[in-house]
Enzyme design. Structure first.
Site, PDB file in Angstrom:
ATOM      1  N   LYS A 112      89.645  46.346  -8.100  1.00  0.00           N
ATOM      2  CA  LYS A 112      90.323  45.069  -8.324  1.00  0.00           C
ATOM      3  C   LYS A 112      91.293  45.147  -9.497  1.00  0.00           C
ATOM      4  CE  LYS A 112      87.201  41.790  -6.056  1.00  0.00           C
ATOM      5  NZ  LYS A 112      86.369  40.593  -6.157  1.00  0.00           N
ATOM      6  N   LYS A 195      87.159  47.480   3.374  1.00  0.00           N
ATOM      7  CA  LYS A 195      86.411  46.290   3.763  1.00  0.00           C
ATOM      8  C   LYS A 195      87.325  45.082   3.887  1.00  0.00           C
ATOM      9  CE  LYS A 195      84.800  43.610  -0.195  1.00  0.00           C
ATOM     10  NZ  LYS A 195      84.764  42.238   0.307  1.00  0.00           N
ATOM     11  N   LYS A 198      88.323  38.628   0.962  1.00  0.00           N
ATOM     12  CA  LYS A 198      89.013  37.355   0.764  1.00  0.00           C
ATOM     13  C   LYS A 198      90.247  37.530  -0.099  1.00  0.00           C
ATOM     14  CE  LYS A 198      85.062  34.429   0.285  1.00  0.00           C
ATOM     15  NZ  LYS A 198      84.538  34.893  -1.005  1.00  0.00           N
TER      16      LYS A 198
HETATM   17  P1  ATP Z   1      86.619  38.813  -2.907  1.00  0.00           P
HETATM   18  O1  ATP Z   1      87.645  39.686  -2.250  1.00  0.00           O
HETATM   19  O2  ATP Z   1      87.203  37.630  -3.632  1.00  0.00           O
HETATM   20  O3  ATP Z   1      85.636  39.583  -3.738  1.00  0.00           O
HETATM   21  P2  ATP Z   1      84.845  38.862  -0.696  1.00  0.00           P
HETATM   22  O4  ATP Z   1      85.473  38.836   0.630  1.00  0.00           O
HETATM   23  O5  ATP Z   1      84.381  40.183  -1.213  1.00  0.00           O
HETATM   24  O6  ATP Z   1      85.829  38.154  -1.720  1.00  0.00           O
HETATM   25  P3  ATP Z   1      82.561  37.579  -1.866  1.00  0.00           P
HETATM   26  O7  ATP Z   1      82.481  36.106  -2.095  1.00  0.00           O
HETATM   27  O8  ATP Z   1      82.872  38.459  -3.041  1.00  0.00           O
HETATM   28  O9  ATP Z   1      83.640  37.821  -0.709  1.00  0.00           O
HETATM   29  O10 ATP Z   1      81.224  38.082  -1.220  1.00  0.00           O
HETATM   30  C1  ATP Z   1      80.274  37.241  -0.577  1.00  0.00           C
HETATM   31  C2  ATP Z   1      79.287  38.107   0.201  1.00  0.00           C
HETATM   32  O11 ATP Z   1      79.937  38.666   1.342  1.00  0.00           O
HETATM   33  C3  ATP Z   1      78.754  39.297  -0.615  1.00  0.00           C
HETATM   34  O12 ATP Z   1      77.384  39.441  -0.328  1.00  0.00           O
HETATM   35  C4  ATP Z   1      79.517  40.468  -0.074  1.00  0.00           C
HETATM   36  O13 ATP Z   1      78.805  41.693  -0.186  1.00  0.00           O
HETATM   37  C5  ATP Z   1      79.702  40.062   1.381  1.00  0.00           C
HETATM   38  N1  ATP Z   1      80.890  40.695   1.968  1.00  0.00           N
HETATM   39  C6  ATP Z   1      82.155  40.539   1.540  1.00  0.00           C
HETATM   40  N2  ATP Z   1      83.003  41.225   2.309  1.00  0.00           N
HETATM   41  C7  ATP Z   1      82.238  41.850   3.244  1.00  0.00           C
HETATM   42  C8  ATP Z   1      82.534  42.717   4.343  1.00  0.00           C
HETATM   43  N3  ATP Z   1      83.789  43.080   4.605  1.00  0.00           N
HETATM   44  N4  ATP Z   1      81.518  43.167   5.105  1.00  0.00           N
HETATM   45  C9  ATP Z   1      80.231  42.801   4.840  1.00  0.00           C
HETATM   46  N5  ATP Z   1      79.891  41.992   3.821  1.00  0.00           N
HETATM   47  C10 ATP Z   1      80.872  41.512   3.034  1.00  0.00           C
HETATM   48 MG    MG Z   2      83.716  40.374  -3.216  1.00  0.00          MG
END
Ligand code: ATP
Ligand code: MG
Length: 332
Positions: A112, A195, A198
């Site tokens: 990040k 992955k 968001k």
């Molecule tokens: P950001 O990019 O802002 O970190 P994010 O998409 O990673 O957002 P989070 O709110 O950080 O979302 O994560 C919420 C949950 O979703 C966590 O348990 C994380 O491990 C899971 N998660 C996030 N992205 C994935 C993915 N691509 N596949 C499986 N689990 C995911």
């Molecule tokens: Mg995350």
């Protein structure tokens, strides 16, 4: 009942399919068997720049989506992280136990911060895994249901729990990661080697659950695949197709083998068309329920206030023990 704790960031309006399959889907199941604590981690969202008004809206929106997936405030404790100030208080004790080098090894920080550039990277982004340690330890959680990207942070949590217990006396439960192999990592549609995220995925790479079904269908149909024709689960050589198979199998409660069988001899187009429909069928009632919760912000807020009250009772007790153990003079 063993206890679980997990959280999701209000970093953008909609949850994506990776959040659901990797984490939230398990949360819904675990509230039946565990003493479950789930939160919207608004303090974590502040590690990247957020518009204040949007952050507030997205926090309610995240809570509404959690309820819409099936979290039931009578069966779990659902709250907003900043409503329980004990998290940041315990976090300070944990920061003082963490080595600088140890914190510097967190790969999510490296990713990040590389995207942000050093000048725009906050100290909060660097220390956020330690706040997450506090989030988990303050509830004495046994298990933490998350996606694969969080494994390293759970490992840090275990190390710090053991360090604290060793140095000051055992007060913390050492938690375990609860990560389902099949859905541990859902990949970006445009780059199936990273992955879905968001804050990092391009709009075309992400299936947002609140998206209009036509938009999702278009993204799924233009998902990057390989130049072959065979529909086979092979993450190494066919990451794009394997990702679509995973999403398909999980949403239809099938095994990967069953889905492979179903599409044997068919082209990628057939798989993509069907998957677009499956996602749309799943998302339609989800969107409607989310809207219902949002339409009644008073009920939503009071439900979150009740959740925070339940959470604080547990958190305050753990914090008091930790303050006492490290030798802070009790105030009157
Ligand atoms: P950001 O990019 O802002 O970190 P994010 O998409 O990673 O957002 P989070 O709110 O950080 O979302 O994560 C919420 C949950 O979703 C966590 O348990 C994380 O491990 C899971 N998660 C996030 N992205 C994935 C993915 N691509 N596949 C499986 N689990 C995911
Ligand atoms: Mg995350």
């Amino acid at each position: 009942r063993p206890r679980v704790l997990s959280g999701i960031q209000p970093t953008s309006g909609s949850f994506h399919i990776g959040n659901y399959l990797g984490a939230v889907r398990q949360w819904v199941a675990l509230q039946e068997t565990h003493d479950a604590f789930y939160m919207v981690v608004d303090l974590h969202a502040l590690t990247l720049p957020q518009d204040p008004k949007e952050l507030q809206e997205n926090t309610r929106l995240a809570a509404a989506q959690l309820l819409a997936t099936g979290l039931d405030p009578d069966r779990c404790t659902l709250f907003v992280q900043s409503h329980v100030p004990e998290h940041t208080q315990l976090s300070w004790l944990m920061e003082c136990l963490t080595g600088f080098g140890e914190a510097s090894r967190m790969t999510q920080f490296k990713d990040k911060s590389a995207r942000q550039g050093a000048d725009r990277t906050s100290v909060g982004l660097f220390t956020y895994p330690i706040l997450q340690v506090a989030d988990i330890l303050i509830y004495q959680a046994n298990q933490v249901p998350v996606g694969e990207d969080q494994r390293q942070h759970i490992e840090l949590t275990r190390n710090l729990a053991e360090r604290f217990n060793g140095r000051y006396g055992k007060i913390f439960t050492v938690p375990e990661a609860y990560i389902l192999r099949e859905t541990a990592k859902i990949f970006d549609l445009q780059d199936p080697t990273v992955k879905m995220s968001k804050s990092a995925s391009s709009p075309k790479g992400i299936i947002d659950l609140l998206d209009d079904p036509k938009a999702s269908a278009k993204k799924i149909k233009s998902a990057v695949t390989d130049t072959g024709t065979e529909i086979r689960f092979d993450p190494e050589n066919k990451p794009g197709i394997s990702n679509l198979l995973t999403i398909h199998a999980t949403l239809t409660d099938s095994t990967i083998a069953e889905v492979e069988q179903k599409y044997s001899g068919k082209g990628y187009g057939a798989l993509k068309t069907d998957l677009a429909e499956i996602v749309s069928d799943w998302a339609a009632p989800f969107r409607a329920r989310t809207r219902e919760y949002l339409d009644d912000p008073e009920t939503l807020d009071s439900l979150l206030a009740k959740g925070a009250e339940k959470a604080r009772a547990v958190a305050a007790e753990t914090l008091a023990q930790a303050y006492d153990k490290v030798g802070l003079l009790p105030g009157k």
